[in-house]
Design a protein around this motif. Structure first.
Motif, PDB file in Angstrom:
ATOM      1  N   THR A   1       0.857  -1.181   0.000  1.00 40.47           N
ATOM      2  CA  THR A   1       0.000   0.000   0.000  1.00 40.47           C
ATOM      3  C   THR A   1       0.896   1.235   0.000  1.00 40.47           C
ATOM      4  OG1 THR A   1      -0.035   0.108   2.418  1.00 40.47           O
ATOM      5  CG2 THR A   1      -1.797  -1.185   1.358  1.00 40.47           C
TER       6      THR A   1
ATOM      7  N   ARG B   1       0.834   3.637   2.127  1.00 40.05           N
ATOM      8  CA  ARG B   1       1.287   3.830   3.505  1.00 40.05           C
ATOM      9  C   ARG B   1       2.430   2.874   3.844  1.00 40.05           C
ATOM     10  NH1 ARG B   1      -2.674   4.539   8.423  1.00 40.05           N
ATOM     11  NH2 ARG B   1      -3.445   5.792   6.737  1.00 40.05           N
TER      12      ARG B   1
ATOM     13  N   ALA C   1       5.596   3.855   2.003  1.00 40.21           N
ATOM     14  CA  ALA C   1       6.172   5.069   2.603  1.00 40.21           C
ATOM     15  C   ALA C   1       6.941   4.713   3.871  1.00 40.21           C
ATOM     16  CB  ALA C   1       5.074   6.085   2.895  1.00 40.21           C
ATOM     17  N   GLU C   2       6.373   3.829   4.673  1.00 48.36           N
ATOM     18  CA  GLU C   2       7.056   3.397   5.899  1.00 48.36           C
ATOM     19  C   GLU C   2       8.303   2.587   5.569  1.00 48.36           C
ATOM     20  OE1 GLU C   2       4.119   1.347   8.240  1.00 48.36           O
ATOM     21  OE2 GLU C   2       2.959   3.171   8.553  1.00 48.36           O
TER      22      GLU C   2
ATOM     23  N   SER D   1       7.785  10.263   2.345  1.00 43.25           N
ATOM     24  CA  SER D   1       6.399  10.697   2.520  1.00 43.25           C
ATOM     25  C   SER D   1       5.441   9.979   1.558  1.00 43.25           C
ATOM     26  CB  SER D   1       6.286  12.210   2.307  1.00 43.25           C
ATOM     27  OG  SER D   1       6.474  12.511   0.932  1.00 43.25           O
ATOM     28  N   LYS D   2       4.181   9.923   1.967  1.00 43.50           N
ATOM     29  CA  LYS D   2       3.157   9.332   1.101  1.00 43.50           C
ATOM     30  C   LYS D   2       3.009  10.112  -0.210  1.00 43.50           C
ATOM     31  CE  LYS D   2       0.022   8.983   4.355  1.00 43.50           C
ATOM     32  NZ  LYS D   2      -1.244   8.692   5.056  1.00 43.50           N
TER      33      LYS D   2
ATOM     34  N   SER E   1      -8.555   1.560   0.984  1.00 42.27           N
ATOM     35  CA  SER E   1      -7.143   1.292   0.729  1.00 42.27           C
ATOM     36  C   SER E   1      -6.913   0.877  -0.724  1.00 42.27           C
ATOM     37  CB  SER E   1      -6.682   0.164   1.665  1.00 42.27           C
ATOM     38  OG  SER E   1      -5.303  -0.050   1.548  1.00 42.27           O
TER      39      SER E   1
END
Length: 115
Positions: free
Chosen positions: A48, A50, A53-54, A59-60, A87
């Protein structure tokens, strides 16, 4: 089994692979786009925005911009998650798989020339 190479050898391998990649008629990806496509293809799904990004610690919005480019090239596709319609899942494509297989071949060949 890990292969140990000197930093200068690693950089030369990267240089050779990058030069060969830009010589070919294939997409010229930024480092961020390449990191993203490698993450999508080489780490377990699902992916995903998110999660990516993690994983990449960016950043998203930066992920979204990179995904926009990769999607326009046909290297990834977005799909609404049926379990959570809020999502969006990032999926692999045949075109992206072919690109990475060819890039892997380039890196493998570069490794042979640096030995």
């Amino acid at each position: 089994m890990p292969i140990e190479i000197k930093p200068s050898q690693a950089l030369d391998l990267w240089r050779i692979a990058t030069v060969e990649s830009v010589r070919r008629d294939s997409p010229d990806l930024s480092a961020r786009q390449m990191a993203l496509v490698l993450t999508v293809y080489l780490t377990p799904a699902p992916h995903t925005v998110r999660g990516l990004a993690e994983a990449l610690n960016i950043s998203k919005p930066a992920i979204t911009r990179a995904l926009d480019r990769l999607s326009s090239l046909g290297m990834v596709k977005r799909k609404v998650d049926e379990d959570d319609r809020r999502s969006v899942l990032i999926q692999r494509t045949v075109k992206g798989s072919v690109f990475l297989r060819e890039f892997g071949d380039i890196v493998g060949s570069a490794g042979k020339t640096t030995q």
